[in-house]
Design an enzyme around this catalytic site. Structure first.
Site, PDB file in Angstrom:
ATOM      1  CG  HIS A 183      42.315  37.270  46.547  1.00 29.19           C
ATOM      2  ND1 HIS A 183      43.142  36.864  47.569  1.00 29.19           N
ATOM      3  CD2 HIS A 183      43.037  38.145  45.808  1.00 29.19           C
ATOM      4  CE1 HIS A 183      44.314  37.470  47.446  1.00 29.19           C
ATOM      5  NE2 HIS A 183      44.269  38.266  46.394  1.00 29.19           N
ATOM      6  CE  LYS A 230      50.670  43.708  39.171  1.00 31.23           C
ATOM      7  NZ  LYS A 230      49.300  44.061  39.562  1.00 31.23           N
ATOM      8  CD  GLU A 234      52.071  41.155  43.637  1.00 28.56           C
ATOM      9  OE1 GLU A 234      51.713  41.509  44.761  1.00 28.56           O
ATOM     10  OE2 GLU A 234      51.670  41.707  42.596  1.00 28.56           O
ATOM     11  CE  LYS A 291      49.611  43.194  46.432  1.00 35.10           C
ATOM     12  NZ  LYS A 291      50.196  43.524  45.122  1.00 35.10           N
ATOM     13  CG  ASP A 338      50.135  47.203  40.480  1.00 35.57           C
ATOM     14  OD1 ASP A 338      50.551  46.924  39.335  1.00 35.57           O
ATOM     15  OD2 ASP A 338      49.354  46.452  41.104  1.00 35.57           O
ATOM     16  CD  GLU A 390      51.060  46.744  44.792  1.00 29.89           C
ATOM     17  OE1 GLU A 390      51.500  45.999  45.691  1.00 29.89           O
ATOM     18  OE2 GLU A 390      50.632  46.298  43.708  1.00 29.89           O
TER      19      GLU A 390
HETATM   20  C1  MUC Z   1      47.558  43.899  42.363  1.00 31.97           C
HETATM   21  O1  MUC Z   1      46.988  44.956  42.323  1.00 31.97           O
HETATM   22  O2  MUC Z   1      48.740  43.938  42.701  1.00 31.97           O
HETATM   23  C2  MUC Z   1      48.411  41.066  43.107  1.00 31.97           C
HETATM   24  C3  MUC Z   1      48.288  40.320  44.236  1.00 31.97           C
HETATM   25  C4  MUC Z   1      46.929  40.302  44.561  1.00 31.97           C
HETATM   26  O3  MUC Z   1      46.400  39.755  45.503  1.00 31.97           O
HETATM   27  O4  MUC Z   1      46.254  41.053  43.655  1.00 31.97           O
HETATM   28  C5  MUC Z   1      47.117  41.403  42.622  1.00 31.97           C
HETATM   29  C6  MUC Z   1      46.858  42.655  41.922  1.00 31.97           C
HETATM   30 MG    MG Z   2      48.714  46.103  43.052  1.00 33.46          MG
END
Ligand code: MUC
Ligand code: MG
Length: 373
Positions: A22, A273, A327, A167, A249, A224
């Site tokens: 990832h 979060k 998410e 995303k 974020d 984002e």
């Molecule tokens: C983030 O920065 O949002 C959320 C989904 C993903 O793939 O990474 C996270 C962190």
């Molecule tokens: Mg993020």
């Protein structure tokens, strides 16, 4: 009758494999590390919590190891022997002796809610005032690093009716390469899915000015955290000129940050979060600030496992408007689950459990297998 007290905090670091690498701007994950908290109470109830970050110390100021150390060394002594049923009093005790450490706090707040919910026979969403939805719609992050693979993955998610918002993690390649990658995916998916991007702070304002326009032209609906977390003025200026909204974020690392960002008009959408604000109850304080300021809400993740994901879902299920959805797909990125019954994803939604507490039961055998020794 005397109230039950907190007897012991047990913390475990758990390393789980991911279904594929990832790739984020700052780190490529090949596995995920959860910190699991078991809060043992004198009435025999065990509350469960989780604190999980991404990429060691590359995403935030707490690592799995520092979370465990700080829970064991500094937070446990403040809590042991106290009334286990009074979450407000317990969190205020932590406030008085611990600075920062919102991830560790989130594990504690989650475990206290789980324990109290089990005690009272109430799901956490109901302890938090009551759910207004039974499930939360859930985006999937495409981050294999390969355009073709990402398109195939998105098609599979649409076929499974699991996700219809995607995303895309960008920021590690040049903006031109990123825009081409995003545009190809949006072209392939068309109106069947929405596409958002997360830059994870990788751009400067000068780079972002053109890139957000190109992304908007490609059909992207929101961007984002394009700029570094501290560049609030830059984000506000960029947002004022961007054809599509920006979402904050990493800029939000506390409830106080949420207030400062709302006051300064930095972004019209906030990624909430539980880890960044200190738990499922604390995150609702940030949500209330955003709501009062007319800021849209998005239910974010630190790619937690099932415990942190469901704790987030219980909190987000209580919000009036969650117009950018969530998410909360973390458990689906892992090859293994440490719960007996993993979270249920159906019809593009993550279902919010209806049994007491978080509604989860640990698979102790699996937990022991993946716990770090
Ligand atoms: C983030 O920065 O949002 C959320 C989904 C993903 O793939 O990474 C996270 C962190
Ligand atoms: Mg993020």
């Amino acid at each position: 009758m005397a109230s039950p007290t907190l007897e012991r905090l047990e913390t475990l670091i758990v390393d789980l494999p991911t279904i594929r690498p990832h790739k984020l701007a700052m780190h490529t994950m090949h596995g995920q590390t959860l910190v699991i908290l078991k809060l043992h109470c004198s009435d025999g109830i065990v509350g469960l919590g989780e604190a999980t970050t991404i990429g060691g110390l590359s995403y935030a100021g707490e690592s799995p190891e520092s979370i465990k150390t700080n829970l064991d060394t500094w937070i446990a002594p403040v809590l042991i022997g106290q009334d286990a049923t009074n979450l407000n009093a317990l969190m205020q005790r932590i406030d008085r002796s611990v600075r920062g450490n919102t991830f560790a706090r989130s594990a504690v707040e989650t475990a206290l809610l789980d324990a109290q919910g089990k005690r009272l026979g109430l799901p956490v969403a109901e302890l938090l005032g009551g759910r207004v939805r039974d499930g939360v719609e859930c985006a999937w992050t495409l981050a294999s690093g390969d355009t073709g693979k990402d398109i195939d993955e998105a098609e599979l998610m649409l076929d499974l009716r699991r996700h219809r918002h995607f995303k895309l993690k960008i920021g590690s390649r040049s903006p031109a390469q990123d825009v081409a990658h995003v545009a190809a995916i949006k072209r392939a998916l068309g109106e069947r899915a929405s596409v958002r991007v997360d830059v994870n702070q990788a751009w400067s304002e000068a780079v972002a000015i053109k890139a957000v326009r190109d992304l908007a032209a490609a059909g992207v609906e929101l961007v984002e955290q394009p700029l570094p977390r501290h560049d609030r003025l830059g984000m506000a200026r960029l947002n004022a000129h961007s054809p599509i909204p920006l979402m904050a974020d990493e800029a939000i690392e506390s409830v106080a940050d949420a207030f400062a960002l709302a006051q300064a008009g930095v972004a019209p959408i906030f990624a909430l979060k539980i880890a960044k604000t200190g738990g499922p109850k604390a995150v609702l304080r940030a949500a209330a600030i955003a709501e009062a300021a007319g800021i849209g809400l998005y239910g974010g993740t630190m790619l937690e496992g099932s415990i942190g994901t469901l704790a987030s879902a219980h909190a987000f299920a209580t919000l009036d408007r969650l117009e950018w959805h969530t998410e909360l797909f973390g458990p689906l990125l892992l090859t293994e689950d440490i719960l007996i019954d993993p979270p249920q994803y159906r019809d593009f939604q993550l279902l919010v459990p209806t049994t007491p507490g978080l509604g989860v039961q640990l698979d102790e055998e699996r937990l022991a297998r993946f716990a770090r020794r």
